[in-house]
Design a protein around this motif. Structure first.
Motif, PDB file in Angstrom:
ATOM      1  N   SER A  31      52.097  58.667  45.980  1.00 51.48           N
ATOM      2  CA  SER A  31      50.598  59.046  46.808  1.00 51.48           C
ATOM      3  C   SER A  31      49.591  59.206  45.713  1.00 51.48           C
ATOM      4  O   SER A  31      48.457  59.287  46.031  1.00 51.48           O
ATOM      5  CB  SER A  31      50.764  59.963  47.973  1.00 51.48           C
ATOM      6  OG  SER A  31      50.826  61.308  47.656  1.00 51.48           O
ATOM      7  N   PHE A  32      50.174  60.208  45.139  1.00 51.75           N
ATOM      8  CA  PHE A  32      49.221  59.486  43.554  1.00 51.75           C
ATOM      9  C   PHE A  32      49.817  58.770  42.221  1.00 51.75           C
ATOM     10  O   PHE A  32      50.497  58.695  42.230  1.00 51.75           O
ATOM     11  CB  PHE A  32      48.622  61.207  43.472  1.00 51.75           C
ATOM     12  CG  PHE A  32      47.097  61.490  44.731  1.00 51.75           C
ATOM     13  CD1 PHE A  32      46.063  62.079  44.011  1.00 51.75           C
ATOM     14  CD2 PHE A  32      47.967  62.855  44.954  1.00 51.75           C
ATOM     15  CE1 PHE A  32      45.555  62.798  45.035  1.00 51.75           C
ATOM     16  CE2 PHE A  32      47.677  62.778  46.435  1.00 51.75           C
ATOM     17  CZ  PHE A  32      45.990  63.142  45.699  1.00 51.75           C
ATOM     18  N   GLN A  94      44.312  58.448  44.041  1.00 50.23           N
ATOM     19  CA  GLN A  94      44.803  58.803  44.657  1.00 50.23           C
ATOM     20  C   GLN A  94      45.488  57.375  44.970  1.00 50.23           C
ATOM     21  O   GLN A  94      44.459  56.282  44.472  1.00 50.23           O
ATOM     22  CB  GLN A  94      44.215  58.647  46.206  1.00 50.23           C
ATOM     23  CG  GLN A  94      44.646  58.888  47.807  1.00 50.23           C
ATOM     24  CD  GLN A  94      44.044  59.365  48.488  1.00 50.23           C
ATOM     25  OE1 GLN A  94      42.553  59.247  48.350  1.00 50.23           O
ATOM     26  NE2 GLN A  94      44.627  59.764  49.614  1.00 50.23           N
TER      27      GLN A  94
END
Length: 97
Positions: A31-32, A94
């Motif tokens: 997600s990052f 992100q």
């Protein structure tokens, strides 16, 4: 009760094809993602040392970037990066930005 030796234990999971982790690209879990800023890098390679997925690409002793097919985005590399003049060479961003 008789004490069992190791030969008496049941067989555990067996890896029939060792070295198969290269087939499982885990980058989609992320997600990052780490972003490499070369101008702040001292090539200390702490990121390479601490990366649990061996996703840091090193060539000729210098950090070159990340293999995003296997990077899960844990951020350990960014956390350990000392950077140069208080500016980290790896920052987390992100995913999708």
């Amino acid at each position: 009760m008789k004490i069992r030796g190791w030969k008496d234990l049941n067989e555990g999971p067996v890896i029939k094809n060792p070295g198969n982790s290269i087939l499982y690209k885990t980058g989609s879990w992320r997600s990052f993602k780490p972003v490499f800023l070369k101008e702040n890098c001292t090539d200390c390679l702490l990121c390479w040392l601490y990366c649990p997925d061996m996703s840091v690409v090193v060539e000729n002793g210098q950090m070159r970037g990340f293999n995003y097919d296997y990077c899960k985005g844990c951020g350990i590399c960014a956390n350990e990066c000392p950077g140069k003049k208080r500016q980290k060479a790896i920052v987390m961003e992100q995913e999708g930005k």
